[in-house]
Design a protein around this motif. Structure first.
Motif, mmCIF file in Angstrom:
data_model
loop_
_atom_site.group_PDB
_atom_site.id
_atom_site.type_symbol
_atom_site.label_atom_id
_atom_site.label_comp_id
_atom_site.label_asym_id
_atom_site.label_seq_id
_atom_site.Cartn_x
_atom_site.Cartn_y
_atom_site.Cartn_z
ATOM 1 N N ARG A 112 -17.049 11.042 5.874
ATOM 2 C CA ARG A 112 -17.543 9.772 5.335
ATOM 3 C C ARG A 112 -16.363 8.846 5.022
ATOM 4 N N GLU A 113 -15.325 9.401 4.401
ATOM 5 C CA GLU A 113 -14.136 8.601 4.083
ATOM 6 C C GLU A 113 -13.493 8.058 5.361
ATOM 7 N N LEU A 114 -13.405 8.902 6.369
ATOM 8 C CA LEU A 114 -12.819 8.462 7.637
ATOM 9 C C LEU A 114 -13.675 7.382 8.291
ATOM 10 N N ASN A 115 -14.984 7.451 8.111
ATOM 11 C CA ASN A 115 -15.866 6.406 8.642
ATOM 12 C C ASN A 115 -15.663 5.069 7.936
ATOM 13 N N PHE A 116 -15.157 5.102 6.703
ATOM 14 C CA PHE A 116 -14.827 3.860 5.999
ATOM 15 C C PHE A 116 -13.535 3.250 6.539
ATOM 16 N N SER A 117 -12.836 3.944 7.395
ATOM 17 C CA SER A 117 -11.563 3.559 8.023
ATOM 18 C C SER A 117 -10.346 3.867 7.153
ATOM 19 N N ILE A 118 -10.477 4.857 6.281
ATOM 20 C CA ILE A 118 -9.340 5.225 5.436
ATOM 21 C C ILE A 118 -8.150 5.696 6.272
ATOM 22 N N GLY A 119 -8.425 6.289 7.432
ATOM 23 C CA GLY A 119 -7.332 6.723 8.304
ATOM 24 C C GLY A 119 -6.458 5.552 8.733
ATOM 25 N N ASN A 120 -7.085 4.409 8.981
ATOM 26 C CA ASN A 120 -6.327 3.204 9.335
ATOM 27 C C ASN A 120 -5.474 2.731 8.161
ATOM 28 N N VAL A 121 -6.046 2.790 6.970
ATOM 29 C CA VAL A 121 -5.301 2.362 5.782
ATOM 30 C C VAL A 121 -4.083 3.259 5.593
ATOM 31 N N ILE A 122 -4.287 4.563 5.721
ATOM 32 C CA ILE A 122 -3.184 5.511 5.544
ATOM 33 C C ILE A 122 -2.108 5.279 6.601
ATOM 34 N N SER A 123 -2.523 5.135 7.841
ATOM 35 C CA SER A 123 -1.532 5.000 8.916
ATOM 36 C C SER A 123 -0.784 3.673 8.871
ATOM 37 N N LEU A 124 -1.367 2.651 8.281
ATOM 38 C CA LEU A 124 -0.717 1.341 8.211
ATOM 39 C C LEU A 124 -0.091 1.049 6.846
ATOM 40 N N ALA A 125 -0.075 2.039 5.973
ATOM 41 C CA ALA A 125 0.472 1.845 4.624
ATOM 42 C C ALA A 125 1.944 1.451 4.681
ATOM 43 N N ILE A 140 0.844 -1.197 0.000
ATOM 44 C CA ILE A 140 0.000 0.000 0.000
ATOM 45 C C ILE A 140 0.879 1.247 0.000
ATOM 46 N N ILE A 141 0.559 2.164 -0.906
ATOM 47 C CA ILE A 141 1.175 3.492 -0.924
ATOM 48 C C ILE A 141 0.095 4.481 -0.494
ATOM 49 N N ALA A 142 0.374 5.235 0.561
ATOM 50 C CA ALA A 142 -0.535 6.301 0.991
ATOM 51 C C ALA A 142 -0.001 7.630 0.482
ATOM 52 N N ILE A 143 -0.903 8.426 -0.048
ATOM 53 C CA ILE A 143 -0.546 9.768 -0.504
ATOM 54 C C ILE A 143 -1.229 10.752 0.433
ATOM 55 N N HIS A 144 -0.437 11.659 0.985
ATOM 56 C CA HIS A 144 -0.969 12.580 1.994
ATOM 57 C C HIS A 144 -0.833 14.036 1.561
ATOM 58 N N SER A 145 -1.908 14.769 1.762
ATOM 59 C CA SER A 145 -1.939 16.221 1.575
ATOM 60 C C SER A 145 -2.842 16.805 2.653
ATOM 61 N N SER A 146 -2.587 18.039 3.024
ATOM 62 C CA SER A 146 -3.395 18.698 4.051
ATOM 63 C C SER A 146 -4.811 18.956 3.536
ATOM 64 N N PRO A 147 -5.773 19.104 4.444
ATOM 65 C CA PRO A 147 -7.136 19.422 4.008
ATOM 66 C C PRO A 147 -7.209 20.695 3.155
ATOM 67 N N LYS A 148 -6.484 21.722 3.539
ATOM 68 C CA LYS A 148 -6.520 22.974 2.773
ATOM 69 C C LYS A 148 -6.047 22.749 1.336
ATOM 70 N N THR A 149 -4.949 22.047 1.189
ATOM 71 C CA THR A 149 -4.414 21.761 -0.146
ATOM 72 C C THR A 149 -5.399 20.921 -0.948
ATOM 73 N N ARG A 150 -5.960 19.901 -0.312
ATOM 74 C CA ARG A 150 -6.898 19.023 -1.017
ATOM 75 C C ARG A 150 -8.155 19.775 -1.439
ATOM 76 N N PHE A 151 -8.666 20.644 -0.574
ATOM 77 C CA PHE A 151 -9.864 21.419 -0.911
ATOM 78 C C PHE A 151 -9.600 22.311 -2.124
ATOM 79 N N GLU A 152 -8.444 22.952 -2.135
ATOM 80 C CA GLU A 152 -8.097 23.809 -3.279
ATOM 81 C C GLU A 152 -8.038 22.998 -4.569
#
Length: 183
Positions: A142-155, A107-119
């Motif tokens: 909604r995405e966080l409720n799918f547990s995407i945070g777990n996927v990102i943190s365990l990538a 798994i590759i997680a790609i991370h950007s801040s909320p401000k950057t992503r919103f723009e």
């Protein structure tokens, strides 16, 4: 076959993997396309609310692996002889577990801040994107409720996409090369 899963919040830059995949002749299957297809099949307009609700309903009806199952079936039917296949848009730890039980997976997680992503999302003009901050926040929740945070943190790998686009692409390509060489 080895699967390379791509995860990240909406607007983080997940789709950038597509151009790199072309360069390395790796097939990309988008989990988001599965959800958008299901939304369209229901005769619904592609917008953030309808696409999000479809994703939730699919998981309610078919379980937390609802998007991973048809994706992997599709991959196995069409691309079983490929060395690598990228699955873009993994959002659930259940999807990771399902895919990992049935294939080799990094798994590759790609991370950007909320401000950057919103723009980015505000300027992207895809039907299921929003230029309204509250709708953006609802989608993130909604995405966080799918547990995407777990996927990102365990990538297995993390690539940050905050600054210069070419730096991001170079980092993403170096990560992809590591995975390809390791196999």
């Amino acid at each position: 076959m080895k699967l390379i899963g791509i995860t990240g919040m909406p607007g983080s830059g997940k789709s950038a993997i597509t151009k790199l995949a072309e360069k390395y002749k790796i097939i990309v299957v988008s989990m988001g396309d599965v959800v958008r297809h299901e939304t369209s099949k229901q005769g619904l307009t592609l917008n953030p609310e309808n696409v999000g609700n479809t994703a939730v309903k699919l998981r309610e009806i078919h379980g937390n692996e609802a998007i991973a199952v048809p994706c992997l079936n599709y991959v196995n039917e069409k691309y079983k002889n490929e060395d690598f296949v990228i699955i873009e848009g993994i959002r659930s730890i259940y999807e990771v577990n399902y895919l990992g039980k049935n294939a080799k997976l990094d798994i590759i997680a790609i991370h950007s801040s909320p401000k950057t992503r919103f723009e980015r999302l505000s300027g992207r003009n895809r039907e299921d994107d929003s230029n309204d901050w509250n709708t953006f926040v609802e989608r993130d929740e909604r995405e966080l409720n799918f547990s995407i945070g777990n996927v990102i943190s365990l990538a297995d790998y993390m690539v940050v996409n905050e600054g210069n686009y070419m730096d991001f692409i170079n980092n993403l390509e170096n990560t992809l090369k590591k995975i390809i060489k390791a196999d």
